[in-house]
Design a protein around this motif. Structure first.
Motif, PDB file in Angstrom:
ATOM      1  N   MET A  34      96.273  39.377  38.709  1.00 35.65           N
ATOM      2  CA  MET A  34      94.506  39.508  38.559  1.00 35.65           C
ATOM      3  C   MET A  34      94.300  38.444  38.122  1.00 35.65           C
ATOM      4  O   MET A  34      95.550  37.038  37.430  1.00 35.65           O
ATOM      5  N   ASN A  35      93.052  37.749  37.591  1.00 34.18           N
ATOM      6  CA  ASN A  35      92.066  36.717  37.139  1.00 34.18           C
ATOM      7  C   ASN A  35      91.494  37.555  36.618  1.00 34.18           C
ATOM      8  O   ASN A  35      90.597  37.990  36.739  1.00 34.18           O
ATOM      9  N   ASN A  36      90.872  35.995  35.781  1.00 35.14           N
ATOM     10  CA  ASN A  36      89.673  35.595  35.613  1.00 35.14           C
ATOM     11  C   ASN A  36      89.221  34.563  35.173  1.00 35.14           C
ATOM     12  O   ASN A  36      88.950  33.458  35.390  1.00 35.14           O
ATOM     13  N   ARG A  42      95.123  33.548  35.361  1.00 38.07           N
ATOM     14  CA  ARG A  42      95.579  34.013  35.935  1.00 38.07           C
ATOM     15  C   ARG A  42      96.764  34.679  35.702  1.00 38.07           C
ATOM     16  O   ARG A  42      97.478  34.098  35.208  1.00 38.07           O
ATOM     17  N   ILE A  43      97.329  36.018  35.681  1.00 36.52           N
ATOM     18  CA  ILE A  43      98.394  36.793  36.260  1.00 36.52           C
ATOM     19  C   ILE A  43      98.637  37.517  36.923  1.00 36.52           C
ATOM     20  O   ILE A  43      98.836  37.874  37.431  1.00 36.52           O
ATOM     21  N   HIS A  44     100.611  37.641  36.896  1.00 35.76           N
ATOM     22  CA  HIS A  44     101.384  38.178  38.069  1.00 35.76           C
ATOM     23  C   HIS A  44     102.550  39.009  36.960  1.00 35.76           C
ATOM     24  O   HIS A  44     102.749  38.100  36.417  1.00 35.76           O
ATOM     25  N   LEU A  45     101.447  40.604  36.888  1.00 37.62           N
ATOM     26  CA  LEU A  45     102.371  41.047  36.216  1.00 37.62           C
ATOM     27  C   LEU A  45     103.178  42.109  36.489  1.00 37.62           C
ATOM     28  O   LEU A  45     103.257  42.639  37.791  1.00 37.62           O
ATOM     29  N   THR A  46     104.822  42.042  36.595  1.00 40.52           N
ATOM     30  CA  THR A  46     105.706  42.625  37.244  1.00 40.52           C
ATOM     31  C   THR A  46     106.009  43.849  36.235  1.00 40.52           C
ATOM     32  O   THR A  46     106.418  43.685  34.682  1.00 40.52           O
ATOM     33  N   LEU A  47     106.068  45.141  36.731  1.00 44.27           N
ATOM     34  CA  LEU A  47     107.146  46.649  35.058  1.00 44.27           C
ATOM     35  C   LEU A  47     107.573  47.115  36.267  1.00 44.27           C
ATOM     36  O   LEU A  47     107.941  47.517  37.472  1.00 44.27           O
ATOM     37  N   GLU A  60     103.772  35.926  35.357  1.00 38.83           N
ATOM     38  CA  GLU A  60     103.939  34.946  35.360  1.00 38.83           C
ATOM     39  C   GLU A  60     101.926  34.589  35.529  1.00 38.83           C
ATOM     40  O   GLU A  60     101.456  35.144  35.503  1.00 38.83           O
ATOM     41  N   GLY A  61     101.639  33.653  35.651  1.00 39.60           N
ATOM     42  CA  GLY A  61     100.444  32.989  35.433  1.00 39.60           C
ATOM     43  C   GLY A  61      99.905  31.396  34.495  1.00 39.60           C
ATOM     44  O   GLY A  61     101.275  31.048  34.266  1.00 39.60           O
ATOM     45  N   GLU A  62      98.816  31.609  35.162  1.00 38.48           N
ATOM     46  CA  GLU A  62      98.339  30.099  34.262  1.00 38.48           C
ATOM     47  C   GLU A  62      97.731  30.274  33.344  1.00 38.48           C
ATOM     48  O   GLU A  62      96.293  31.034  33.836  1.00 38.48           O
ATOM     49  N   GLY A  63      96.742  29.794  32.210  1.00 37.78           N
ATOM     50  CA  GLY A  63      95.375  29.956  31.934  1.00 37.78           C
ATOM     51  C   GLY A  63      95.504  29.502  30.579  1.00 37.78           C
ATOM     52  O   GLY A  63      96.516  28.609  29.751  1.00 37.78           O
ATOM     53  N   CYS A  64      94.504  29.826  29.700  1.00 34.63           N
ATOM     54  CA  CYS A  64      94.471  29.172  27.744  1.00 34.63           C
ATOM     55  C   CYS A  64      95.475  30.253  27.106  1.00 34.63           C
ATOM     56  O   CYS A  64      96.296  31.193  27.671  1.00 34.63           O
ATOM     57  N   SER A  69      99.721  34.007  25.847  1.00 35.73           N
ATOM     58  CA  SER A  69     100.227  34.775  24.299  1.00 35.73           C
ATOM     59  C   SER A  69     100.038  35.980  24.484  1.00 35.73           C
ATOM     60  O   SER A  69     100.327  36.529  24.318  1.00 35.73           O
ATOM     61  N   SER A  70      98.425  36.544  24.468  1.00 38.20           N
ATOM     62  CA  SER A  70      98.183  38.069  24.548  1.00 38.20           C
ATOM     63  C   SER A  70      99.701  38.804  25.794  1.00 38.20           C
ATOM     64  O   SER A  70      99.896  39.660  25.382  1.00 38.20           O
ATOM     65  N   ALA A  71      99.440  37.997  26.796  1.00 40.50           N
ATOM     66  CA  ALA A  71     100.389  38.676  28.117  1.00 40.50           C
ATOM     67  C   ALA A  71     102.455  38.766  27.217  1.00 40.50           C
ATOM     68  O   ALA A  71     103.495  39.731  27.526  1.00 40.50           O
TER      69      ALA A  71
END
Length: 142
Positions: A34-36, A42-47, A60-64, A69-71
């Motif tokens: 997902m991305n904003n 952007r985030i790549h979430l694996t569960l 994994e991802g990039e952002g503020c 920190s929320s992830a």
């Protein structure tokens, strides 16, 4: 700045500088990107979800700092929880971000540090990106 604001800021920066559960979860059975587009987060979430329990979570991802920190906080919180509990945490977090009444008895741990984001509407999407990815992944998996 109050002592509580200072504490919250340090918790957020700690998760940003030393993220928990960062990386790719090999062999995961849930993967969401997902991305904003507004800010570029952007985030790549694996569960790994087994028998309706989130047994592992990585991102994994990039952002503020708020987004990343929320992830980090979210992946820590949902590991070992049922999918229903994880979705309930997401609902409570969303309500907190929108300044709505929410279950104050629910132990959100470090996530409480993000409560001040509700005062900055432009940053709410940053804080909720990982949570929206988790909800999408669990709902698609289930």
């Amino acid at each position: 700045m109050s002592n509580l604001d200072q504490l919250y800021r340090s918790v957020i920066m700690d998760h940003y500088k030393k993220p928990r559960n960062k990386g790719q979860l090999e062999g995961s059975n849930v993967a969401i990107d997902m991305n904003n587009p507004t800010c570029g987060d952007r985030i790549h979430l694996t569960l790994q979800v087994d028998d309706n329990i989130v047994t592992d979570a990585k991102f994994e991802g990039e952002g503020c700092s708020i987004s990343m920190s929320s992830a980090s906080m979210m992946t820590q919180l949902i590991k070992g929880k049922t999918t229903e509990e994880a979705l309930a945490f997401a609902q409570t977090f969303s309500e907190m971000m929108l300044g709505q009444e929410h279950d104050e008895d629910m132990d959100l741990g470090d996530i409480e540090a993000l409560s001040g984001v509700a005062q900055f509407p432009a940053r709410i999407k940053c804080a909720t990106l990982a949570w929206k990815a988790m909800e999408k992944g669990i709902n698609k998996e289930g």
